[in-house]
Design a protein around this motif. Structure first.
Motif, PDB file in Angstrom:
ATOM      1  N   ARG A   1       0.827  -1.206   0.000  1.00 27.48           N
ATOM      2  CA  ARG A   1       0.000   0.000   0.000  1.00 27.48           C
ATOM      3  C   ARG A   1       0.864   1.260   0.000  1.00 27.48           C
ATOM      4  NH1 ARG A   1      -4.433   1.273  -1.789  1.00 27.48           N
ATOM      5  NH2 ARG A   1      -2.864   2.474  -2.930  1.00 27.48           N
ATOM      6  N   GLU A   2       1.892   1.283   0.846  1.00 28.80           N
ATOM      7  CA  GLU A   2       2.786   2.438   0.919  1.00 28.80           C
ATOM      8  C   GLU A   2       3.586   2.596  -0.368  1.00 28.80           C
ATOM      9  OE1 GLU A   2       5.182   1.943   4.360  1.00 28.80           O
ATOM     10  OE2 GLU A   2       3.485   1.864   5.758  1.00 28.80           O
TER      11      GLU A   2
ATOM     12  N   ASP B   1       1.506   4.104  -3.149  1.00 22.89           N
ATOM     13  CA  ASP B   1       1.132   5.498  -2.882  1.00 22.89           C
ATOM     14  C   ASP B   1       2.295   6.461  -3.084  1.00 22.89           C
ATOM     15  OD1 ASP B   1      -1.454   4.850  -2.276  1.00 22.89           O
ATOM     16  OD2 ASP B   1      -1.143   4.773  -0.109  1.00 22.89           O
ATOM     17  N   THR B   2       3.523   5.949  -3.124  1.00 24.50           N
ATOM     18  CA  THR B   2       4.709   6.807  -3.234  1.00 24.50           C
ATOM     19  C   THR B   2       5.108   6.989  -4.692  1.00 24.50           C
ATOM     20  OG1 THR B   2       5.492   5.949  -1.108  1.00 24.50           O
ATOM     21  CG2 THR B   2       7.085   7.130  -2.471  1.00 24.50           C
TER      22      THR B   2
ATOM     23  N   LYS C   1       3.163   1.346 -10.682  1.00 20.10           N
ATOM     24  CA  LYS C   1       2.578   2.581 -10.158  1.00 20.10           C
ATOM     25  C   LYS C   1       1.877   3.420 -11.222  1.00 20.10           C
ATOM     26  CE  LYS C   1       6.031   3.032  -6.470  1.00 20.10           C
ATOM     27  NZ  LYS C   1       7.038   3.921  -5.836  1.00 20.10           N
TER      28      LYS C   1
ATOM     29  N   HIS D   1      -1.480   0.683 -12.366  1.00 24.41           N
ATOM     30  CA  HIS D   1      -1.883   1.244 -11.073  1.00 24.41           C
ATOM     31  C   HIS D   1      -3.314   0.826 -10.702  1.00 24.41           C
ATOM     32  CE1 HIS D   1      -1.884   3.975  -7.667  1.00 24.41           C
ATOM     33  NE2 HIS D   1      -3.055   4.424  -8.064  1.00 24.41           N
TER      34      HIS D   1
ATOM     35  N   GLU E   1      -4.626  -1.492  -7.539  1.00 30.23           N
ATOM     36  CA  GLU E   1      -5.683  -1.072  -6.614  1.00 30.23           C
ATOM     37  C   GLU E   1      -6.786  -2.129  -6.558  1.00 30.23           C
ATOM     38  OE1 GLU E   1      -5.746   1.438  -4.551  1.00 30.23           O
ATOM     39  OE2 GLU E   1      -3.815   2.225  -5.232  1.00 30.23           O
TER      40      GLU E   1
END
Length: 439
Positions: free
Chosen positions: A82-83, A86-87, A188, A192, A196
């Motif tokens: 998750r981290e 998000d980065t 990402k 992405h 998710e």
């Protein structure tokens, strides 16, 4: 269209509250991930109002209960994934390359941890992809299984050529900046939304395993939802989900018998029975298991309770006036033509006996005419029940008190009729109150 329930009803039934000991939410909150907890909260706050959707969700819970699984993912790895996602999400090639190169240089010069954290996030993400693949590969799913379409969706995603290649990568070998940038862009940016979706799937699995495990451990069942036009509620061995070894009761209500008139002494279990019924109906509308042997119900459009009405100092309401306001709110809800379950515990106990009798009788008779709604009314004033005998759509049930050596024992088991128990003065004498006053 939404399922209508107000804050007072939520509080009286103790439905919500993550940190509220004894709440129904707390009972089911056995999830492992933050995303799972968020999804659980959303389910609790958004009851369903279509029988097909409700039955589909209960079928999924039952599917997972039959599998008897434990959560198949590392909670730490899911958190790192998750981290990681998000980065720097959504950046292009140049920005991603420049950012990654800068992080590596800083890691070599000032011991900046971001480069290492990014690699750990990538490694965790690939591990989660592998775990997801293993999970889907080990559960047997037929095309007509409740969760089959969702599993096939994730399976197709995992076998996307680039993700399949990534999933089979040795994640612990040294990675060049170029390789890390390539993976960052892949996960990402290009995939992405897919990532998710993968996390959403994991959170769903988390909730389905947690809730179905509670059902298996506590002996709960899944209610069958029927169309609202049936106007029916039938439950066998209903009990309060938070009470260990609770006594179960059976009840059937429909358009021809849409009101339950409940009598019994204090501590006989009237309030607990009403709360059990309200909690089970609410849980049934979110597709969750209920504390019963079986339950069939026609979908309601709302739930309304008046069990613990208190005075309101801020509004200047006495206890009695607060009761009147509550009954008025219920009358307004019922008069809108919606199919509701409305429950009233001890109507007008804040006034004198004569007014309480007149008010309880008048209100009960008026509510009984709304045949699309289901009502439960409890009272100590048993004379009201006698006056209502002529109404063929009212069920008369009571919770008995058995006297043993001058001491009351409560069976908590519904019986047909109106109670004749009047043990108030006997209990007062047993507690020695009069002797204390006269001493």
């Amino acid at each position: 269209m939404n399922f209508n329930i107000d804050q007072q009803s939520l509080d009286e039934l103790n439905l919500l509250g993550k940190f509220r000991q004894g709440s129904v939410y707390h009972l089911f909150n056995q999830v492992k991930t933050r995303g799972g907890e968020k999804l659980l909260d959303e389910m609790f706050r958004q009851p369903l109002i279509h029988e097909t959707v409700i039955n589909q969700r209960t079928a999924i819970f039952h599917f997972f209960q039959c599998l008897g699984l434990k959560f198949p993912f590392s909670v730490q790895q899911v958190g790192l994934m998750r981290e990681y996602l998000d980065t720097g999400a959504g950046k292009g090639l140049i920005a991603t390359f420049a950012g990654t190169l800068a992080m590596k240089l800083l890691s070599l010069t000032v011991r900046d941890e971001r480069y290492k954290t990014n690699i750990q996030g990538l490694q965790a993400t690939i591990e989660v992809l592998k775990s997801c693949h293993n999970f889907i590969s080990t559960i047997g799913v037929t095309s007509d299984s409740a969760f089959a379409a969702r599993i096939q969706e994730i399976k197709d995603l995992l076998y996307t050529p680039r993700l399949e290649k990534l999933r089979n990568t040795d994640i612990y070998k040294a990675l060049s900046v170029q390789t890390l940038v390539h993976y960052d862009l892949l996960l990402k940016t290009h995939h992405h939304e897919d990532m998710e979706n993968m996390l959403s799937f994991i959170h769903e699995v988390d909730v389905y395993i947690a809730v179905s495990s509670v059902a298996a451990t506590r002996g709960f069942v899944y209610a069958k939802a029927l169309t609202g036009a049936c106007n029916m509620l039938s439950v066998k061995e209903l009990r309060h989900p938070a009470i260990e070894n609770a006594v179960g009761n059976s009840l059937t209500m429909n358009e021809a018998s849409n009101m339950l008139f409940l009598t019994g002494a204090n501590m006989a279990g009237k309030s607990t029975l009403m709360k059990s019924l309200g909690i089970s109906l609410y849980l049934a509308h979110i597709g969750f298991p209920v504390a019963a042997a079986s339950m069939d119900f026609s979908v309601r459009e709302g739930l309304y309770t008046s069990i613990n009405v208190a005075d309101n100092i801020h509004l200047g309401y006495s206890h009695f006036y607060a009761e009147v306001v509550r009954v008025k709110q219920a009358a307004e809800a019922a008069s809108q033509g919606k199919r509701l379950l409305l429950m009233f515990d001890e109507l007008f106990k804040g006034t004198n006996v004569k007014d309480a009798y007149d008010g309880t009788l008048s209100v009960t008779e008026a509510f009984a005419e709304y045949r699309d709604c289901l009502f439960v009314v409890s009272t100590h004033i048993i004379e009201v029940g006698e006056a209502l005998r002529g109404h063929d759509n009212i069920l008369f049930r009571y919770l008995p008190t058995v006297m043993e050596g001058g001491r009351p024992r409560y069976t908590y088991r519904l019986e047909e009729g109106i109670t004749e128990d009047r043990q108030g003065m006997m209990i007062i004498r047993n507690e020695g109150i009069l002797e204390m006053i006269h001493s």
